[in-house]
Design a protein around this motif. Structure first.
Motif, PDB file in Angstrom:
ATOM      1  N   ASP A   1       0.823  -1.208   0.000  1.00 16.03           N
ATOM      2  CA  ASP A   1       0.000   0.000   0.000  1.00 16.03           C
ATOM      3  C   ASP A   1       0.859   1.261   0.000  1.00 16.03           C
ATOM      4  O   ASP A   1       2.029   1.245   0.383  1.00 16.03           O
ATOM      5  N   GLN A   2       0.247   2.349  -0.432  1.00  8.22           N
ATOM      6  CA  GLN A   2       0.897   3.648  -0.466  1.00  8.22           C
ATOM      7  C   GLN A   2       0.300   4.552   0.614  1.00  8.22           C
ATOM      8  O   GLN A   2      -0.693   4.207   1.242  1.00  8.22           O
ATOM      9  N   GLU A   3       0.921   5.704   0.804  1.00  8.37           N
ATOM     10  CA  GLU A   3       0.493   6.593   1.880  1.00  8.37           C
ATOM     11  C   GLU A   3      -0.946   7.067   1.719  1.00  8.37           C
ATOM     12  O   GLU A   3      -1.640   7.324   2.701  1.00  8.37           O
ATOM     13  N   ASP A   4      -1.417   7.163   0.479  1.00  8.64           N
ATOM     14  CA  ASP A   4      -2.792   7.624   0.265  1.00  8.64           C
ATOM     15  C   ASP A   4      -3.825   6.514   0.426  1.00  8.64           C
ATOM     16  O   ASP A   4      -5.019   6.717   0.217  1.00  8.64           O
ATOM     17  N   GLY A   5      -3.361   5.317   0.801  1.00  3.87           N
ATOM     18  CA  GLY A   5      -4.280   4.200   1.026  1.00  3.87           C
ATOM     19  C   GLY A   5      -4.523   3.337  -0.189  1.00  3.87           C
ATOM     20  O   GLY A   5      -5.194   2.301  -0.090  1.00  3.87           O
ATOM     21  N   SER A   6      -3.985   3.720  -1.332  1.00  2.00           N
ATOM     22  CA  SER A   6      -4.151   2.917  -2.544  1.00  2.00           C
ATOM     23  C   SER A   6      -3.113   1.802  -2.576  1.00  2.00           C
ATOM     24  O   SER A   6      -2.079   1.869  -1.902  1.00  2.00           O
ATOM     25  N   VAL A   7      -3.396   0.781  -3.357  1.00  2.00           N
ATOM     26  CA  VAL A   7      -2.462  -0.336  -3.519  1.00  2.00           C
ATOM     27  C   VAL A   7      -1.569  -0.050  -4.722  1.00  2.00           C
ATOM     28  O   VAL A   7      -2.024   0.456  -5.754  1.00  2.00           O
ATOM     29  N   ARG A   8      -0.300  -0.337  -4.587  1.00  2.00           N
ATOM     30  CA  ARG A   8       0.669  -0.058  -5.652  1.00  2.00           C
ATOM     31  C   ARG A   8       0.313  -0.820  -6.925  1.00  2.00           C
ATOM     32  O   ARG A   8      -0.221  -1.936  -6.869  1.00  2.00           O
ATOM     33  N   ASN A   9       0.628  -0.239  -8.074  1.00  2.00           N
ATOM     34  CA  ASN A   9       0.299  -0.897  -9.331  1.00  2.00           C
ATOM     35  C   ASN A   9       1.265  -2.044  -9.602  1.00  2.00           C
ATOM     36  O   ASN A   9       2.382  -2.094  -9.078  1.00  2.00           O
ATOM     37  N   MET A  10       0.810  -2.972 -10.440  1.00  2.00           N
ATOM     38  CA  MET A  10       1.560  -4.196 -10.681  1.00  2.00           C
ATOM     39  C   MET A  10       2.911  -3.930 -11.333  1.00  2.00           C
ATOM     40  O   MET A  10       3.905  -4.598 -11.018  1.00  2.00           O
ATOM     41  N   THR A  11       2.962  -2.958 -12.225  1.00  2.00           N
ATOM     42  CA  THR A  11       4.230  -2.638 -12.899  1.00  2.00           C
ATOM     43  C   THR A  11       5.295  -2.247 -11.885  1.00  2.00           C
ATOM     44  O   THR A  11       6.447  -2.705 -11.952  1.00  2.00           O
ATOM     45  N   ASP A  12       4.920  -1.426 -10.922  1.00  2.00           N
ATOM     46  CA  ASP A  12       5.845  -0.979  -9.876  1.00  2.00           C
ATOM     47  C   ASP A  12       6.292  -2.152  -9.015  1.00  2.00           C
ATOM     48  O   ASP A  12       7.474  -2.307  -8.694  1.00  2.00           O
ATOM     49  N   LEU A  13       5.345  -3.005  -8.661  1.00  2.00           N
ATOM     50  CA  LEU A  13       5.670  -4.164  -7.824  1.00  2.00           C
ATOM     51  C   LEU A  13       6.628  -5.108  -8.546  1.00  2.00           C
ATOM     52  O   LEU A  13       7.615  -5.578  -7.967  1.00  2.00           O
ATOM     53  N   LEU A  14       6.349  -5.385  -9.804  1.00  2.00           N
ATOM     54  CA  LEU A  14       7.189  -6.307 -10.565  1.00  2.00           C
ATOM     55  C   LEU A  14       8.598  -5.759 -10.750  1.00  2.00           C
ATOM     56  O   LEU A  14       9.578  -6.516 -10.719  1.00  2.00           O
ATOM     57  N   GLU A  15       8.710  -4.467 -10.936  1.00  2.00           N
ATOM     58  CA  GLU A  15      10.038  -3.865 -11.080  1.00  2.00           C
ATOM     59  C   GLU A  15      10.843  -4.005  -9.788  1.00  2.00           C
ATOM     60  O   GLU A  15      12.031  -4.358  -9.820  1.00  2.00           O
ATOM     61  N   GLU A  16      10.197  -3.746  -8.650  1.00  2.00           N
ATOM     62  CA  GLU A  16      10.899  -3.888  -7.373  1.00  2.00           C
ATOM     63  C   GLU A  16      11.325  -5.330  -7.143  1.00  2.00           C
ATOM     64  O   GLU A  16      12.448  -5.606  -6.695  1.00  2.00           O
ATOM     65  N   ILE A  17      10.428  -6.258  -7.445  1.00  2.00           N
ATOM     66  CA  ILE A  17      10.742  -7.673  -7.250  1.00  2.00           C
ATOM     67  C   ILE A  17      11.891  -8.096  -8.158  1.00  2.00           C
ATOM     68  O   ILE A  17      12.811  -8.812  -7.735  1.00  2.00           O
ATOM     69  N   ASN A  18      11.854  -7.666  -9.397  1.00  2.00           N
ATOM     70  CA  ASN A  18      12.921  -8.027 -10.336  1.00  2.00           C
ATOM     71  C   ASN A  18      14.276  -7.537  -9.844  1.00  2.00           C
ATOM     72  O   ASN A  18      15.280  -8.267  -9.893  1.00  2.00           O
ATOM     73  N   ASN A  19      14.311  -6.304  -9.342  1.00  2.00           N
ATOM     74  CA  ASN A  19      15.565  -5.755  -8.798  1.00  2.00           C
ATOM     75  C   ASN A  19      16.046  -6.570  -7.601  1.00  2.00           C
ATOM     76  O   ASN A  19      17.251  -6.813  -7.442  1.00  2.00           O
ATOM     77  N   ALA A  20      15.104  -6.991  -6.754  1.00  2.00           N
ATOM     78  CA  ALA A  20      15.467  -7.789  -5.578  1.00  2.00           C
ATOM     79  C   ALA A  20      15.991  -9.162  -5.983  1.00  2.00           C
ATOM     80  O   ALA A  20      16.958  -9.677  -5.402  1.00  2.00           O
ATOM     81  N   LEU A  21      15.381  -9.768  -7.000  1.00  2.00           N
ATOM     82  CA  LEU A  21      15.838 -11.078  -7.483  1.00  2.00           C
ATOM     83  C   LEU A  21      17.241 -10.990  -8.075  1.00  2.00           C
ATOM     84  O   LEU A  21      18.077 -11.875  -7.866  1.00  2.00           O
ATOM     85  N   ILE A  22      17.490  -9.897  -8.808  1.00  2.00           N
ATOM     86  CA  ILE A  22      18.831  -9.697  -9.387  1.00  2.00           C
ATOM     87  C   ILE A  22      19.858  -9.487  -8.276  1.00  2.00           C
ATOM     88  O   ILE A  22      20.954 -10.070  -8.287  1.00  2.00           O
ATOM     89  N   ALA A  23      19.496  -8.654  -7.295  1.00  2.00           N
ATOM     90  CA  ALA A  23      20.427  -8.352  -6.189  1.00  2.00           C
ATOM     91  C   ALA A  23      20.780  -9.613  -5.410  1.00  2.00           C
ATOM     92  O   ALA A  23      21.899  -9.751  -4.903  1.00  2.00           O
ATOM     93  N   ASN A  24      19.838 -10.538  -5.311  1.00  2.00           N
ATOM     94  CA  ASN A  24      20.066 -11.778  -4.570  1.00  2.00           C
ATOM     95  C   ASN A  24      20.550 -12.915  -5.463  1.00  2.00           C
ATOM     96  O   ASN A  24      20.594 -14.063  -5.024  1.00  2.00           O
ATOM     97  N   LYS A  25      20.863 -12.565  -6.738  1.00  2.00           N
ATOM     98  CA  LYS A  25      21.386 -13.541  -7.698  1.00  2.00           C
ATOM     99  C   LYS A  25      20.453 -14.739  -7.878  1.00  2.00           C
ATOM    100  O   LYS A  25      20.893 -15.863  -8.151  1.00  2.00           O
ATOM    101  N   PHE A  26      19.161 -14.495  -7.713  1.00  2.00           N
ATOM    102  CA  PHE A  26      18.189 -15.577  -7.860  1.00  2.00           C
ATOM    103  C   PHE A  26      17.957 -15.903  -9.340  1.00  2.00           C
ATOM    104  O   PHE A  26      17.614 -17.039  -9.682  1.00  2.00           O
ATOM    105  N   LEU A  27      18.132 -14.927 -10.214  1.00  2.00           N
ATOM    106  CA  LEU A  27      17.853 -15.120 -11.633  1.00  2.00           C
ATOM    107  C   LEU A  27      19.042 -15.688 -12.396  1.00  2.00           C
ATOM    108  O   LEU A  27      18.940 -15.935 -13.594  1.00  2.00           O
ATOM    109  N   ASN A  28      20.176 -15.879 -11.723  1.00  2.00           N
ATOM    110  CA  ASN A  28      21.365 -16.397 -12.424  1.00  2.00           C
ATOM    111  C   ASN A  28      21.191 -17.858 -12.807  1.00  2.00           C
ATOM    112  O   ASN A  28      20.537 -18.611 -12.107  1.00  2.00           O
TER     113      ASN A  28
END
Length: 316
Positions: free
Chosen positions: A289-316
């Motif tokens: 969720d965001q400060e205004d009470g809305s739920v984050r959009n899927m594009t934003d969520l997927l980008e964050e997850i992808n960055n986290a997977l790369i940082a943790n070398k999960f996608l190698n």
């Protein structure tokens, strides 16, 4: 070591939609990690994804047994392992999705289930105690023996409460300590766990309330009526929220709105227990969720997850 991506968190947090989006992005298939979605005829009340929601992504371990069947975490783990092997062998990514923390932890952390910790006489004694004194009294007994286990097991889940006390009576060790010993070995999978969280609990509760309304609109009342009429809602399936709360309505002792409010309340309590469970779990916390009470959009969520997977070398 086989890789698995897990999407965990409380009810109505958005796990299903995210898991499907991840499966599309990374070429995956979804394995349900929900102790109630395994039952047939309970799709609406357990929020099992519809064919339209699945959007062509294969889903596993949904509707695989009758509501009258007993089904354990160990049985689920055995089936989940088969699914993981099959999905991996076909070059796909297994994506676990669900809020049953016991199932997920049993798969990813427990190397083997305890043997020779059962005693029919002890179990019968505890069942008789519960029948005579009530579920809360039985749960209080567990709380004295093993406070940590008592905190994660609901008083109405009599089977699990009895099992935890039984382990202590037979082995002299608490269930918590037994679990720690079982998890001491090497993890069987390379798991990246996403834990969906909400900064504002009211946002999650609002999602829960709206989901209950959508379930009723989708036919929950008739689904529950059929289950009651067939006598199929017994054993473990009786723990499913959204069915037992309708029984007073069917018996004429409350209105439909009162029953619906009870479903909402039970769902919120369940969400609290899930949040408590996953707070103790290792994983990547994904704020939904965001400060205004809305739920984050899927594009934003997927980008964050992808960055986290790369940082943790999960996608190698």
């Amino acid at each position: 070591m086989q890789k698995i991506l897990s999407v965990a968190g409380p009810t109505a947090s958005g796990k299903t939609g995210l898991a499907i989006a991840l499966a599309k992005k990374y070429g995956g298939e979804v394995i349900s990690c929900d102790s109630m979605q395994i039952y047939r005829g309970m799709a609406i009340g357990t929020a099992a994804p519809t064919p339209e929601e699945m959007d062509g992504i294969p889903h596993h371990l949904i509707g695989i047994c009758s509501p009258g069947d007993q089904f354990s975490a160990a049985e689920w783990v055995a089936l989940a392992k088969e699914c993981i092997d099959d999905i991996t062998a076909r070059g796909k990514l297994p994506i676990l999705c669900g809020g049953t923390g016991l199932y997920l932890d049993s798969l990813t952390k427990i190397t083997e289930f305890s043997e020779n910790t059962g005693d029919d006489a002890v179990r019968a004694e505890l069942q008789a105690f519960a029948a005579a004194n009530g579920n809360d009294a039985l749960h209080a007994m567990l709380a004295e023996i093993d406070p940590e286990a008592a905190e994660t097991i609901h008083p109405n889940n009599v089977k699990r409460v009895i099992r935890a006390i039984e382990i202590f009576r037979v082995t002299g060790m608490t269930k918590t300590e037994t679990d720690r010993q079982q998890t001491a070995g090497e993890a069987p999978y390379r798991e990246f766990r996403l834990i969906l969280t909400y900064q504002n609990r009211d946002v999650l509760y609002d999602r829960i309330d709206r989901r209950v309304g959508l379930m009723l609109d989708a036919g929950l009342l008739e689904e529950a009526r059929v289950l009651y009429a067939s006598g199929g809602l017994t054993g473990t399936s009786w723990q499913a929220i959204g069915y037992k709360e309708l029984l007073p309505y069917f018996e004429g002792s409350c209105s439909l709105e009162e029953a619906a409010n009870q479903i909402r309340q039970s769902s919120r309590r369940y969400a609290k227990r899930q949040i408590t469970w996953f707070k103790r779990s290792d994983g990547y916390e994904l704020v939904m969720d965001q400060e205004d009470g809305s739920v984050r959009n899927m594009t934003d969520l997927l980008e964050e997850i992808n960055n986290a997977l790369i940082a943790n070398k999960f996608l190698n």
